[in-house]
Every structure is written in structure tokens, then in C-alpha cells.
Design a protein around this motif. Structure first.
Motif, mmCIF file in Angstrom:
data_model
loop_
_atom_site.group_PDB
_atom_site.id
_atom_site.type_symbol
_atom_site.label_atom_id
_atom_site.label_comp_id
_atom_site.label_asym_id
_atom_site.label_seq_id
_atom_site.Cartn_x
_atom_site.Cartn_y
_atom_site.Cartn_z
ATOM 1 N N THR A 197 0.776 -1.246 0.000
ATOM 2 C CA THR A 197 0.000 0.000 0.000
ATOM 3 C C THR A 197 0.808 1.297 0.000
ATOM 4 O OG1 THR A 197 -0.054 0.026 2.405
ATOM 5 C CG2 THR A 197 -1.876 -1.075 1.302
ATOM 6 N N PRO A 198 2.142 1.308 -0.132
ATOM 7 C CA PRO A 198 2.918 2.536 0.118
ATOM 8 C C PRO A 198 2.375 3.805 -0.519
ATOM 9 C CG PRO A 198 4.386 0.713 -0.349
ATOM 10 C CD PRO A 198 2.993 0.213 -0.579
ATOM 11 N N ARG A 199 2.063 3.777 -1.818
ATOM 12 C CA ARG A 199 1.679 5.011 -2.510
ATOM 13 C C ARG A 199 0.218 5.382 -2.320
ATOM 14 N NH1 ARG A 199 4.749 4.405 -8.390
ATOM 15 N NH2 ARG A 199 6.874 4.308 -7.569
ATOM 16 N N ILE A 200 -0.605 4.432 -1.925
ATOM 17 C CA ILE A 200 -2.041 4.722 -1.838
ATOM 18 C C ILE A 200 -2.568 4.575 -0.407
ATOM 19 C CG2 ILE A 200 -2.501 4.086 -4.229
ATOM 20 C CD1 ILE A 200 -3.514 1.389 -3.260
ATOM 21 N N LEU A 201 -1.685 4.415 0.553
ATOM 22 C CA LEU A 201 -2.120 4.187 1.927
ATOM 23 C C LEU A 201 -2.973 5.339 2.455
ATOM 24 C CD1 LEU A 201 -2.124 2.473 4.458
ATOM 25 C CD2 LEU A 201 0.047 3.531 5.125
ATOM 26 N N THR A 202 -2.557 6.572 2.211
ATOM 27 C CA THR A 202 -3.293 7.732 2.724
ATOM 28 C C THR A 202 -4.718 7.755 2.177
ATOM 29 O OG1 THR A 202 -1.241 9.004 2.874
ATOM 30 C CG2 THR A 202 -3.304 10.243 2.908
ATOM 31 N N ALA A 203 -4.864 7.472 0.875
ATOM 32 C CA ALA A 203 -6.195 7.460 0.255
ATOM 33 C C ALA A 203 -7.063 6.342 0.826
ATOM 34 C CB ALA A 203 -6.059 7.303 -1.260
ATOM 35 N N ILE A 204 -6.467 5.171 1.020
ATOM 36 C CA ILE A 204 -7.208 4.027 1.565
ATOM 37 C C ILE A 204 -7.700 4.321 2.973
ATOM 38 C CG2 ILE A 204 -7.005 1.623 2.339
ATOM 39 C CD1 ILE A 204 -4.886 1.313 0.072
ATOM 40 N N LEU A 205 -6.816 4.849 3.803
ATOM 41 C CA LEU A 205 -7.189 5.138 5.191
ATOM 42 C C LEU A 205 -8.243 6.240 5.268
ATOM 43 C CD1 LEU A 205 -3.733 4.911 7.012
ATOM 44 C CD2 LEU A 205 -5.558 3.197 6.907
ATOM 45 N N ALA A 206 -8.185 7.201 4.350
ATOM 46 C CA ALA A 206 -9.182 8.275 4.331
ATOM 47 C C ALA A 206 -10.573 7.710 4.047
ATOM 48 C CB ALA A 206 -8.807 9.317 3.291
ATOM 49 N N ILE A 207 -10.656 6.800 3.085
ATOM 50 C CA ILE A 207 -11.942 6.173 2.760
ATOM 51 C C ILE A 207 -12.397 5.270 3.901
ATOM 52 C CG2 ILE A 207 -13.077 4.516 1.227
ATOM 53 C CD1 ILE A 207 -11.412 5.657 -1.057
ATOM 54 N N ALA A 208 -11.466 4.511 4.465
ATOM 55 C CA ALA A 208 -11.803 3.601 5.565
ATOM 56 C C ALA A 208 -12.342 4.355 6.770
ATOM 57 C CB ALA A 208 -10.573 2.779 5.963
ATOM 58 N N LYS A 209 -11.780 5.538 7.023
ATOM 59 C CA LYS A 209 -12.220 6.325 8.183
ATOM 60 C C LYS A 209 -13.657 6.805 8.015
ATOM 61 C CE LYS A 209 -10.156 9.364 11.569
ATOM 62 N NZ LYS A 209 -8.937 10.104 11.944
ATOM 63 N N VAL A 210 -14.067 7.028 6.782
ATOM 64 C CA VAL A 210 -15.445 7.436 6.505
ATOM 65 C C VAL A 210 -16.400 6.249 6.645
ATOM 66 C CG1 VAL A 210 -17.027 8.271 4.718
ATOM 67 C CG2 VAL A 210 -14.771 9.326 4.990
ATOM 68 N N LEU A 211 -15.942 5.090 6.170
ATOM 69 C CA LEU A 211 -16.818 3.923 6.091
ATOM 70 C C LEU A 211 -16.957 3.165 7.404
ATOM 71 C CD1 LEU A 211 -15.616 2.444 2.677
ATOM 72 C CD2 LEU A 211 -17.831 3.505 3.115
ATOM 73 N N LEU A 212 -15.868 3.080 8.167
ATOM 74 C CA LEU A 212 -15.833 2.189 9.326
ATOM 75 C C LEU A 212 -16.066 2.917 10.639
ATOM 76 C CD1 LEU A 212 -12.697 0.039 8.378
ATOM 77 C CD2 LEU A 212 -15.100 -0.500 7.929
ATOM 78 N N LYS A 213 -16.638 2.195 11.576
ATOM 79 C CA LYS A 213 -16.769 2.715 12.929
ATOM 80 C C LYS A 213 -15.372 2.806 13.549
ATOM 81 C CE LYS A 213 -21.393 0.808 13.659
ATOM 82 N NZ LYS A 213 -22.214 -0.153 14.414
#
Length: 285
Positions: A197-213
Motif C-alpha cells: 500500500t505505500p503510494r495509496i495508503l493515505t487514500a485508503i485510510l481516508a476512505i476507511a475512516k469514513v466507512l468504518l466505525k
């Protein structure tokens, strides 16, 4: 289910972790059958013994969880028939976004599931997140209704996925997946292990923070390499192409070609139920 059987001894040990015995489970099933029979909005399928035993496990054998979970199972079919009418109508080995389910489980009864792209199919097809949602929900429905393990640990392999792919994700569609997971497929998720995930980690975590409790978000671990994954998952429970002792991802995906064929009647039944529950819901409104 071929390749994923849980021994009776392991079932007994799993029940013991919830302080219940097999005889107590049988009594609880009878009680739930009577309860479900007295609720006219629940379909006949809610009284099936195998279904109720799984629902007891998913609800940690507690009535305050089990009964709402049973009702939510059928409400979810009514809410998202567009998804449930399409389940199972594909061949896993021909998909780009694939689900790899390890037959070997951990000592604390976790099932290891890898979500990844198939390199051989990516060369000829485009990655479609909506199709992968169908693959994930199809696999989850089979495991939910057949697998006696109480929890899942996911390995999310982002190899081959770009930032552009991540930002193509339709948040509304992802919320559908989260809704189905939280309201219907009440399998405990013990963790998300992120790799490549090195290059896309920030984007993934941003989406996850919206979706997940928040509680679920805290269970995400990003790894720089597989060596740290082994701290959370025993090697023998991972596919061989991840340095593990299970079969290769490719072989396991081909095994699911056969499993889906055997589940044809199950998905026909789910489609009929989803359509019926949706019609009832529309009449009420």
C-alpha cells in the motif's frame, strides 16, 4: 462445504468459548423456532435449524444479539435486492477482484481471507469495484451460512491497484457493503492487514475512516512487508504465495469455482427471498 469442514471437536471447543454446550444449543434452537413462528413478518426460512444454529454463533449465543440479527438478515434482503438478485452469477477464477479463503484456521478460530487482484485476469479485464462487491458478498454469504468459525481476519492486498482506482470507488456502493456486513453478515472481524500500500495508503485510510466505525478502524494494520503480517497471522494459515502453508491462491480460487456450482440452489433461494421481502416492504410503505 468441501475443503472447509469444521470438526465436531472444534465445534465443541468453539461453543465452550461462549460457555454453552451442544445440548443447550439444541434447546435454544427450539426456543428460537417458536419465537420466529409467532412473528408473521419472518419467512419460513427463519425457522430452519441449521440457519438458527449459525445465527446463535453469530450473535455470541445471546438473545439480545441473536433475535435482532435474525430480523436484520431478512430486512437486509428487502433493502438491497439489487445486490442479492445477482449473487453467485460468476466464476471466481475469471474475476479480476478475487477472494481467497484459507481452509486452515488459527488456534483462536479465525478464518483468514485475502482480497486481491488476479494478475492473470487483470491483463485482459478492467478492475470493477462493483463486481468485486458482488464477489465479496457472494463469498461472505456462503461462509456466513456454512462456516462455524466465529471470526475473520482480512488480508487486503493492494498490489496492482492505483490511487486512480481508489478514487473511482463509489462511496454509496461501499456503504451498501458496510451495511450488509454490519446488519446482516454479523461475523466478527478481528482485523484488517494491509499490504502493498505505500503510494495509496493515505487514500485508503481516508476512505476507511469514513466507512468504518472507530472501533473497526482501529483494527487496521498497514505492513511494509509480509514479515510483520506473520506477527498477526500464523504462516500455516496463509496461501503458499504469501509464504504460508495453505494451498496457493490460484488453487483456492479454482476450488471456489466448484463451491459456487454447489451453491446454485442456495442463491436461487436467496434471490426469491430478497424479491419477496422487498415486495412486502414496499407494500408496508
Amino acid at each position: 462445504m468441501e475443503g472447509y469442514q469444521i470438526s465436531e471437536d472444534d465445534k465443541t471447543k468453539i461453543r465452550e468459548t461462549f460457555d454453552v454446550t451442544e445440548s443447550e444449543v439444541k434447546v435454544r434452537i427450539k426456543q428460537l423456532q417458536k419465537w420466529a413462528k409467532d412473528l408473521p413478518h419472518l419467512p419460513q426460512e427463519s425457522q430452519e435449524e441449521a440457519f438458527l444454529e449459525i445465527m446463535l454463533l453469530r450473535g455470541k449465543f445471546k438473545d439480545e444479539f441473536v433475535k435482532p440479527n435474525i430480523e436484520n438478515y431478512f430486512k437486509c434482503l428487502a433493502k438491497h435486492p439489487d445486490i442479492f438478485l445477482k449473487l453467485g452469477k460468476f466464476k471466481p477464477s475469471e474475476e479480476v477482484g478475487v477472494v481467497v479463503v484459507s481452509p486452515k484456521f488459527t488456534s483462536n478460530y479465525e478464518r483468514i481471507v485475502v482480497l486481491k487482484l488476479s494478475p492473470k485476469n487483470l491483463a485482459t479485464k478492467k478492475f470493477d469495484i462493483n463486481q468485486m462487491i458482488l464477489v465479496v458478498v457472494t463469498t461472505a454469504m456462503i461462509m456466513y451460512n456454512n462456516d462455524y468459525l466465529p471470526s475473520i481476519r482480512f488480508v487486503l492486498d493492494f498490489e496492482g491497484i492505483s490511487v486512480f482506482d481508489v478514487f473511482k470507488v463509489n462511496i454509496r456502493d461501499m456503504f451498501k457493503l458496510v451495511y450488509i456486513t454490519e446488519k446482516m453478515l454479523r461475523i466478527r472481524i478481528s482485523g484488517f492487514e494491509l499490504i502493498n500500500t505505500p503510494r495509496i495508503l493515505t487514500a485508503i485510510l481516508a476512505i476507511a475512516k469514513v466507512l468504518l466505525k472507530p472501533k473497526m478502524f482501529m483494527r487496521i494494520t498497514a505492513h511494509s512487508d509480509l514479515s510483520s503480517v506473520y506477527n498477526n497471522i500464523p504462516k500455516e494459515c496463509l496461501p503458499s504465495d504469501y509464504g504460508g502453508g495453505s494451498q496457493s491462491s490460484e488453487n483456492l480460487i479454482e476450488l471456489w469455482d466448484h463451491i459456487l456450482e454447489t451453491q446454485h440452489q442456495f442463491f436461487e433461494k436467496i434471490a426469491i427471498l430478497a424479491k419477496h421481502q422487498s415486495e412486502i416492504s414496499k407494500r408496508k410503505t
